[in-house]
Design a protein around this motif. Structure first.
Motif, mmCIF file in Angstrom:
data_model
loop_
_atom_site.group_PDB
_atom_site.id
_atom_site.type_symbol
_atom_site.label_atom_id
_atom_site.label_comp_id
_atom_site.label_asym_id
_atom_site.label_seq_id
_atom_site.Cartn_x
_atom_site.Cartn_y
_atom_site.Cartn_z
ATOM 1 N N LEU A 123 -2.636 1.762 -8.861
ATOM 2 C CA LEU A 123 -2.407 1.882 -7.425
ATOM 3 C C LEU A 123 -0.984 2.318 -7.079
ATOM 4 C CD1 LEU A 123 -4.374 -1.317 -6.415
ATOM 5 C CD2 LEU A 123 -5.072 1.031 -5.993
ATOM 6 N N GLY A 124 -0.215 2.688 -8.094
ATOM 7 C CA GLY A 124 1.141 3.160 -7.838
ATOM 8 C C GLY A 124 2.178 2.086 -8.087
ATOM 9 N N PRO A 125 3.413 2.524 -8.376
ATOM 10 C CA PRO A 125 4.471 1.583 -8.766
ATOM 11 C C PRO A 125 4.759 0.515 -7.712
ATOM 12 C CG PRO A 125 5.325 3.813 -8.407
ATOM 13 C CD PRO A 125 3.841 3.921 -8.419
ATOM 14 N N HIS A 135 0.844 -1.183 0.000
ATOM 15 C CA HIS A 135 0.000 0.000 0.000
ATOM 16 C C HIS A 135 0.885 1.240 0.000
ATOM 17 C CE1 HIS A 135 -2.698 3.059 2.094
ATOM 18 N NE2 HIS A 135 -3.191 2.876 0.885
ATOM 19 N N LEU A 136 0.898 1.956 -1.121
ATOM 20 C CA LEU A 136 1.684 3.191 -1.288
ATOM 21 C C LEU A 136 3.182 2.958 -1.145
ATOM 22 C CD1 LEU A 136 -0.459 5.551 1.024
ATOM 23 C CD2 LEU A 136 -0.680 5.320 -1.443
#
Lengths: 201, 181
Positions: free
Chosen positions: A183-185, A50-51
């Motif tokens: 959802l981001g790399p 997550h992030l």
């Protein structure tokens, strides 16, 4: 209607399994094990970053499958598992609804995911590499799962069990779900953590 | 303008309730449509649903009060120019609005609370869940919420078209009455 289709698919795969069983019976003497989903001694879990700050864990609550295993001939081991994608559970209702949407899993359209092994290679006393076809969103690609044999033997209730743990890292983009873009790399890859305990049939 | 209704006109409270509800419904629809497609990294990703839930919650209170007000007040008679089928359609539409809006409240509530988590609104109110992880409740709720939303917005458009028809074609006081005249 989808229920009927699901039943038909299950019936036809059962039929195939039975046929394979009949033809293969003379060649392999490995025991058949049914994955103990009834007693929930099996888990299809995953984790994704997550992030890039923490691990988010989730699982699919509904699945079934079986494997064959002969301790003397581990390379002949096989497994097949069907997962109900709509049974996603990340312990947060809003997130589950969100992830079920067409933007992510589109689980109403692709309600079943499956894995069918094609080869098993022993790498250590209790470890091995299981290769097989993973079908997600209707796309089938090969993956390799690192397998550890946890244990096996008679249980206390007249049955005989074998248990394994499998770990694999997949990039869902290969199956058409670009996690990094959405959802981001840090979320590009998903780790699968599979725990199965089978009861000998 | 008086607060309460009379036999042939709506009072200030009924007029305000009508327009506040109408604004909130259209706002919630637009916000909802927009927010479900927000990217995860959008700064509105968390704020938009919070606003949606809070406005929705206030709308629940407004509609409950509106129902109470409707029952405790005189209902103005339809203008004499309304035909029988128009009265019937209007009545059906009103009943539909109440049912559909109430279904939005319940489905919205269950999307968030379907697995036991509470629904937080306005930053200080926490509405507890009544079920704990019942199978598929959240999925059914999400379907109901979406279908009801689209149906309501179609009904809003028909309702508005009817009002415009009464004002410009029939040239009666249907719309003017709802503007407090």
């Amino acid at each position: 209607m989808p229920k009927l289709i699901k039943k038909l698919i299950m019936l036809s795969s059962l039929f195939t399994l039975v046929c394979c069983g009949l033809f293969g019976a003379s060649a392999a003497s490995a025991d058949k094990y049914l994955i103990d989903t009834k007693g929930a001694h099996a888990f299809v879990q995953f984790r994704v970053k997550h992030l890039g700050f923490s691990w988010l864990y989730g699982r699919f609550n509904t699945f079934d499958g079986e494997f064959s295993y002969d301790p003397k001939k581990p390379e002949e081991s096989t497994i097949s598992v069907n997962v109900d994608v709509t049974s996603l559970d990340t312990n947060h209702a809003e997130r589950d609804v969100h992830l079920a949407a067409p933007k992510y899993l589109d689980s109403k359209k692709h309600s079943t995911a499956s894995f069918k092994s094609t080869a098993y290679k022993k790498t250590g006393d209790k470890t091995g590499e299981l290769t097989g076809d993973l079908t997600l969103f209707g796309v089938t690609k090969p993956i390799t799962i690192d397998v550890e044999h946890i244990g096996g033997g008679p249980d206390m209730w007249g049955g005989y069990r074998q248990g394994f743990e499998g770990k694999a890292t997949i990039t869902p983009k290969d199956w058409g779900l670009d996690m990094a873009a959405k959802l981001g790399p840090a979320a590009a890859q998903v780790e699968l953590m599979l725990s199965v305990e089978g009861i000998r049939q | 303008m008086r607060l309460g209704n009379t036999n042939d006109s709506y009072g200030l409270v009924a007029v305000l309730l009508h327009w506040v509800t109408a604004l909130a419904v259209v706002f919630l629809f637009a916000l909802g449509l927009w927010m479900v497609d927000l990217d995860y990294y959008n700064s509105w990703y968390q704020l938009a649903p919070n606003i949606h839930k809070s406005v929705g919650f206030v709308l629940v209170l407004a509609v409950l009060f509106r129902l109470f007000w409707r029952l405790s007040q005189l209902t103005p008679q339809s203008p004499a120019t309304h035909k029988a089928w128009e009265r019937m359609l209007a009545k059906l539409m009103h009943v539909f609005f109440y049912i559909a809006i109430i279904s939005m409240f319940f489905s919205g509530y269950f999307i968030t609370t379907g697995k036991g988590q509470a629904l937080h609104v306005l930053g200080f109110i926490s509405i507890p869940a009544v079920i704990d992880n019942m199978d598929n409740v959240k999925d059914i709720a999400s379907e109901v919420h979406e279908i009801s939303a689209y149906t309501i917005i179609v009904a809003v458009a028909l309702h508005a078209l009817a009002a415009i028809k009464h004002h410009f074609i029939d040239k009666d006081k249907t719309l003017a009455r709802m503007l407090g005249r």
